[in-house]
Each structure stands twice: as structure tokens, then as C-alpha cells.
Scaffold this motif. Structure first.
Motif, short mmCIF file in Angstrom:
data_model
loop_
_atom_site.label_atom_id
_atom_site.label_comp_id
_atom_site.label_asym_id
_atom_site.label_seq_id
_atom_site.Cartn_x
_atom_site.Cartn_y
_atom_site.Cartn_z
N VAL A 109 54.78 39.44 32.57
CA VAL A 109 54.41 38.03 32.58
C VAL A 109 53.16 37.88 31.74
O VAL A 109 52.19 38.62 31.92
CB VAL A 109 54.13 37.51 34.01
N VAL A 110 53.17 36.96 30.82
CA VAL A 110 52.01 36.77 29.94
C VAL A 110 51.35 35.42 30.18
O VAL A 110 50.54 34.97 29.37
CB VAL A 110 52.42 36.91 28.45
N THR A 111 51.67 34.77 31.30
CA THR A 111 51.16 33.43 31.57
C THR A 111 49.65 33.41 31.66
O THR A 111 48.98 32.59 31.03
CB THR A 111 51.76 32.88 32.87
N ALA A 112 49.07 34.27 32.47
CA ALA A 112 47.62 34.24 32.66
C ALA A 112 47.17 35.55 33.27
O ALA A 112 47.95 36.25 33.92
CB ALA A 112 47.22 33.07 33.58
N GLY A 113 45.90 35.87 33.07
CA GLY A 113 45.35 37.02 33.75
C GLY A 113 44.75 38.06 32.84
O GLY A 113 44.81 37.97 31.60
N LEU A 114 44.18 39.08 33.47
CA LEU A 114 43.45 40.13 32.77
C LEU A 114 44.15 41.49 32.81
O LEU A 114 43.94 42.31 31.92
CB LEU A 114 42.05 40.28 33.39
N TRP A 115 44.93 41.73 33.84
CA TRP A 115 45.48 43.08 34.03
C TRP A 115 46.30 43.52 32.84
O TRP A 115 46.25 44.69 32.43
CB TRP A 115 46.31 43.13 35.32
N ARG A 116 47.05 42.62 32.24
CA ARG A 116 47.89 43.00 31.10
C ARG A 116 47.06 43.41 29.89
O ARG A 116 47.58 44.04 28.96
CB ARG A 116 48.85 41.86 30.73
N HIS A 117 45.78 43.08 29.89
CA HIS A 117 44.90 43.47 28.79
C HIS A 117 44.14 44.77 29.08
O HIS A 117 43.47 45.30 28.19
CB HIS A 117 43.88 42.37 28.51
N LEU A 118 44.23 45.25 30.32
CA LEU A 118 43.51 46.46 30.70
C LEU A 118 44.32 47.70 30.38
O LEU A 118 45.56 47.68 30.39
CB LEU A 118 43.18 46.42 32.19
N VAL A 119 43.61 48.79 30.13
CA VAL A 119 44.28 50.05 29.84
C VAL A 119 44.89 50.65 31.09
O VAL A 119 45.99 51.21 31.06
CB VAL A 119 43.29 51.04 29.19
N VAL A 120 44.20 50.53 32.22
CA VAL A 120 44.64 51.18 33.45
C VAL A 120 46.00 50.63 33.89
O VAL A 120 46.17 49.42 34.04
CB VAL A 120 43.59 51.02 34.56
N PRO A 121 47.01 51.48 34.09
CA PRO A 121 48.35 50.99 34.43
C PRO A 121 48.56 50.77 35.92
O PRO A 121 49.51 50.09 36.31
CB PRO A 121 49.26 52.11 33.93
N GLU A 122 47.70 51.37 36.76
CA GLU A 122 47.85 51.23 38.21
C GLU A 122 46.54 50.73 38.81
O GLU A 122 45.46 51.15 38.41
CB GLU A 122 48.21 52.57 38.85
N LEU A 123 46.68 49.85 39.80
CA LEU A 123 45.51 49.34 40.52
C LEU A 123 45.82 49.29 42.01
O LEU A 123 46.97 49.05 42.40
CB LEU A 123 45.12 47.94 40.03
N PRO A 124 44.80 49.49 42.85
CA PRO A 124 45.03 49.38 44.30
C PRO A 124 45.16 47.93 44.74
O PRO A 124 44.70 47.01 44.05
CB PRO A 124 43.77 50.03 44.89
N VAL A 125 45.74 47.74 45.89
CA VAL A 125 45.97 46.41 46.44
C VAL A 125 44.68 45.59 46.50
O VAL A 125 44.65 44.41 46.15
CB VAL A 125 46.61 46.51 47.84
N CYS A 126 43.58 46.22 46.93
CA CYS A 126 42.32 45.47 47.07
C CYS A 126 41.81 44.95 45.73
O CYS A 126 41.28 43.83 45.65
CB CYS A 126 41.27 46.34 47.76
N ASP A 127 41.98 45.73 44.65
CA ASP A 127 41.56 45.26 43.34
C ASP A 127 42.49 44.17 42.81
O ASP A 127 42.05 43.25 42.11
CB ASP A 127 41.52 46.43 42.36
#
Length: 304
Positions: A109-127
Motif C-alpha cells: 500500500v502506498v497511500t500514506a506512511g513511513l514504514w515503506r520508506h524504511l530499510v527495516v523489513p520487520e517491526l514489533p507490534v508496539c512500534d
């Protein structure tokens, strides 16, 4: 529209053109919402659908209402019910805050957000909860929704006495005929009530309320009502002028929504404003945005 001498029980005047009830000031003896009343009436007269609910946190009395019972699309504000369920699931141990979710497991999804621009492929639920609250990150929202499920979010809102608030679907770049027409829906009264419960530590329990409020205090979108606060959008949780501000915004084509809490030395209010309009030009859009900012000014005057 109401006047300072208008009795509280008077009936709201309807728009002659559209037959919709326009906002009224329900407590005329308190600080004025004259600017917001005028601006919202002009929006409704121009064809926009407007719903507003503002409630005093101390007395519990509504101070500005209009079509607050009408269920309307709320866009990214559906994140708030989702965060309540995520926090509750973490508190009970049903969900691990440190559980890693792989971005590759999600539909892009490219609608909005930052995660798709980050290098890290996995993040914990809290983040992911922080990304959802602070930046309205579409992939973070979809990841969390995939873990807790739409049904559990809806059940939680029913338990909190907020039946109009519902997430209908995940974020999508395009909505087809077989998809839900909106990400989420709700009415202004239930949105304001949800924020009231959060700041009064009554959304599920004090721990859940505190966690969700903490996540939402990181929200960086101060472009609508928040523009009137003068706060730093990147660090507004400890203001020198004793302003408490917690909010969330929502956007869809032709839809602008915001709900939150503003508290100052004199008073505190929970508020929600939904505007659905024909996004025919930048002028139409800016007129809708201006209504939020005018309401923000009146809210700040009420609280300070």
C-alpha cells in the motif's frame, strides 16, 4: 442558529437548502463558539455535510452539537478504535507487544506512511502502533488489523457503548466494487465520547487508556484543529503553556475528520468534527480545512 440568549431547549434551525440540522451552541452562558457556528453554517449552506460534537470534560455537558448522531466516513480516525483493541490485547497477554511482523507478508500500500520508506523489513507490534498513531501509516494499520481482526475491534466498541464506530476494511490504494466503500465510519458524538473515555481512564481500563493516549500524543498532524494550538507538531506532549492536546485526523477524498481533547487552565473539552464535501477545487478543500482551524481557535479560547 443560536444566540447568546437562546434557551438550551430550543430546536436547531435546519438548512433551508439541504434540510440538515446545523450546529448550535448548547451552553450559551459559556465562552462563545460564534466563529465556529458561522463557519460551519456557511459550509452546510454551500452543500457540505457537517457533523460536530464538543463536550466539556468537567461537567459532561455538550457545548456545541450538530448532526452528531449521523454516521459518516471517518477515514484514518478508525485507527483509534484499532489502537484501543491492540492495547487491550497487549494488556491481557493476547498479543505480544514485541511480536515481529514482516512487511513482505502484507499487500503493498502506498497511500500514506513511513514504514515503506524504511530499510527495516520487520517491526514489533508496539512500534507499529506508534507509526499508526503518529503518522497514520497505512501498512502499520493493516498489519495491526491483521493481527486483531475487524470483528474484535467492533466488539470492543460495542462494549464501550460506541456502536457507530466501525472499521470496515483495511487500507487499499484503490477500492473496487467488491470492497467496502470506506476504511471506517462513525458519528461525531461517539468519536468525542471515545476521547473522553481515554482521558478519563475509562476506555477499557486505566492502563489501556494511558497507553492509547500516549500513542496518540505522538500524532504529528496538527494541520486542522491543531493549527490553532501553536504547538510543535513533532513534540507537543509537554507544553510550557499548560496545553494538553491529544488528537487524530482522518482523510479520504472529499472527507476531513478530526477528534481529540484540548485542555487548558480554565477548562477541557473533547471534540469531533466531520466534514464531507465536494472536492471540486482547491478552494473547496481549503474552505473545509478552514472550518477546522476556526473551531480550533474557539476551542482554545474555551480552554484558556
Amino acid at each position: 442558529m443560536g444566540t447568546p440568549s437562546e434557551p438550551r431547549s430550543s430546536t436547531m434551525r435546519r438548512s433551508q437548502r439541504h434540510g440538515r440540522r446545523l450546529p448550535r451552541r448548547a451552553a450559551a452562558d459559556r465562552r462563545s463558539f460564534r466563529g465556529a457556528l458561522s463557519t460551519l453554517e456557511q459550509l452546510a449552506s454551500a452543500g457540505a455535510q457537517v457533523a460536530v460534537h464538543v463536550v466539556d470534560l468537567d461537567s459532561g455537558e455538550p457545548v456545541l452539537t450538530g448532526d452528531d448522531h449521523v454516521t459518516m466516513p471517518i477515514g484514518g480516525l478508525g485507527v483509534v478504535p484499532l489502537l484501543v483493541e491492540v492495547a487491550a490485547s497487549i494488556t491481557t497477554g493476547r498479543l505480544d507487544a514485541l511480536e515481529l511482523i514482516d512487511r513482505a507478508s502484507l499487500d503493498p500500500v502506498v497511500t500514506a506512511g513511513l514504514w515503506r520508506h524504511l530499510v527495516v523489513p520487520e517491526l514489533p507490534v508496539c512500534d507499529l502502533a506508534i507509526l499508526a498513531a503518529a503518522a497514520g501509516d497505512s501498512q502499520a494499520v493493516n498489519a495491526l488489523l491483521g493481527r486483531v481482526g475487524i470483528e474484535r475491534v467492533q466488539t470492543r466498541m460495542l462494549e464501550l457503548g460506541l456502536p457507530s464506530l466501525a472499521i470496515l476494511d483495511r487500507y487499499r490504494d484503490r477500492r473496487g466494487p467488491d470492497d467496502a466503500p470506506h476504511l471506517a465510519v462513525g458519528n461525531a458524538r461517539d468519536l468525542a465520547s471515545l476521547f473522553t473515555q481515554l482521558v478519563n481512564a475509562k476506555a477499557v481500563d486505566p492502563a489501556v487508556s494511558a497507553q492509547v493516549s500516549e500513542w496518540l500524543s505522538l500524532n504529528q498532524d496538527l494541520s486542522l484543529v491543531g493549527a490553532a494550538t501553536g504547538l510543535d507538531p513533532f513534540a507537543h506532549d509537554d507544553d510550557a503553556h499548560r496545553i494538553l492536546f491529544v488528537n487524530k485526523t482522518g482523510r479520504e477524498p472529499g472527507v476531513r475528520v478530526e477528534a481529540g481533547v484540548i485542555a487548558g487552565p480554565r477548562a477541557g473539552v473533547a471534540y469531533a468534527l466531520i466534514v464531507c464535501f465536494d472536492d471540486l477545487s482547491i478552494t473547496h478543500r481549503l474552505r473545509a480545512h478552514d472550518a477546522f482551524r476556526v473551531l480550533g481557535v474557539d476551542l482554545m479560547e474555551y480552554a484558556h
